[in-house]
Scaffold this active site. Structure first.
Site, PDB file in Angstrom:
ATOM      1  N   CYS A 143      -2.943   0.453   4.980  1.00  0.00           N
ATOM      2  CA  CYS A 143      -1.895   0.205   3.991  1.00  0.00           C
ATOM      3  C   CYS A 143      -1.688   1.348   3.011  1.00  0.00           C
ATOM      4  CB  CYS A 143      -2.218  -1.079   3.217  1.00  0.00           C
ATOM      5  SG  CYS A 143      -2.253  -2.568   4.237  1.00  0.00           S
ATOM      6  N   ASN A 144      -2.682   2.203   2.817  1.00  0.00           N
ATOM      7  CA  ASN A 144      -2.526   3.313   1.888  1.00  0.00           C
ATOM      8  C   ASN A 144      -1.760   4.473   2.489  1.00  0.00           C
ATOM      9  OD1 ASN A 144      -5.408   3.315   3.150  1.00  0.00           O
ATOM     10  ND2 ASN A 144      -4.911   5.478   2.898  1.00  0.00           N
TER      11      ASN A 144
END
Length: 360
Positions: A143-144
């Site tokens: 997700c980053n």
């Protein structure tokens, strides 16, 4: 046409796209047969109302969608990525009055499928990008990774004045669902949705926020808090989320944000806009408390989670898109973008809004 100059990099435009089919959380629970008490509790929580998903038609007798095979899930990822990724690319390029032939660097981010060649090649073949296109596929960062990809493109644009880059985050999370009676899979299946987002990055221009700086922060001691494991019984990869990770992330946000601001001579009160990854209700709550943010400051992050669930790497771009569409950012105001994911990793970026029609 955008006014391309030199020296810095700006997010010229953002576009997003989702599957056409929208499901309430109750519908998802029934279709997937999510009966575990943890999953039922999460499905009833108010943070997410609907999700857009690529799901097969339900069985007319059971009312549930069939359990897809690994081959079917792989095909879903490939076709779904091309469909919504292509629509997100088209929307971002149209907003910038550009075409695929104007793009010199294409970077694609995903953690929900694996193709060789990667999705950047798929888009290049199908959407008419130039043959000297620089392509990069960032796979498996989680997700980053949207901000990791943005960082690389910003540096490229800064050293290639007059050139245009395109960031594409494309996640078909429903291609990674495992269905069993465990809390582990119930958490994942109640949280993640399918979605894609694209952003045009160009040399200094008046048509979007400038990207001024980045700051990363890794928690290697929590490398296993968010991860894929192979599930022998299902013959699939299974995603794991540690229940404490929202609080771990929240407790560690201050350090990278403080470093980012101090290096640029700023204080938290200097920041007018906050764009956070929509990790989940507990993640947003923990981040808000840690950074001392008002509920208004995370309104777009909340609304994206509410409407789509966690769409992984592209979530922050959809939040940014809503901020830009709102038109509330004034010239000279600054914002901070934050993503978090496996590693455990926190990524931050400083942006600054410029006056329309004027170069800085």
């Amino acid at each position: 046409m955008i006014n391309i100059g030199s020296g810095d990099a700006a997010i010229v435009s953002v576009g997003s796209a989702f599957p056409d089919a929208s499901y309430s959380q109750d519908e998802v629970g029934r279709l997937l047969g999510l009966e575990h008490r943890v999953a039922r509790k999460l499905l009833a929580a108010p943070h997410i109302r609907t999700r857009r998903l690529f799901l097969p038609p339900p069985d007319p007798v059971t009312g549930r969608v069939p359990d897809e095979t690994p081959a079917e899930l792989h095909a879903k990822f490939r076709h779904g990525a091309l469909e919504i990724g292509g629509r997100a690319i088209a929307a971002a390029l149209k907003a910038a009055a550009l075409t695929p032939s104007d793009v010199g660097n294409l970077l694609c981010v995903t953690s929900t499928g694996f193709l060789v060649p990667g999705v950047s090649s798929l888009f290049s073949r199908e959407l008419g990008f130039r043959t000297d296109l620089v392509r990069t596929d960032v796979v498996g960062m989680g997700c980053n990774a949207g901000l990791n990809g943005l960082n690389a493109l910003v540096q490229w644009v800064r050293t290639h004045p007059g050139r245009v880059a395109l960031l594409v985050c494309c996640e078909i999370n429903s291609a990674m669902y495992v269905r069993d009676e465990t809390a582990r899979t119930g958490i994942v299946n109640s949280l993640f949705g399918d979605g894609a987002a694209a952003a045009v990055i160009a040399s200094e221009t008046a048509e979007g926020p400038y990207v001024r700086d980045f700051e990363s922060f890794c928690l290697p001691g929590r490398w296993d808090a968010m991860r894929f494991d192979w599930n022998d019984d299902a013959g699939k990869w299974s995603f794991y989320l540690d229940r404490d990770i929202p609080y771990v992330i929240g407790a560690n946000l201050v350090e990278p944000v403080s470093r980012l601001l101090e290096r640029n001579g700023l204080r938290p009160e200097s920041i007018s806009h906050w764009v956070l990854h929509t990790g989940g209700g507990a993640v947003i709550d923990s981040a808000r408390r840690s950074l001392g943010l008002t509920e208004h400051a995370v309104r777009h992050t909340r609304s994206v989670l509410r409407d789509f669930g966690n769409i992984s790497s592209g979530s922050f771009l959809v939040s940014l898109e809503r901020l830009l569409d709102e038109g509330s950012a004034r010239p000279g105001e600054r914002g901070v973008m934050i993503t978090m994911g496996p590693g455990a990793q926190i990524e931050t970026a400083l942006i600054e809004f410029a006056a329309a029609g004027k170069e800085r």
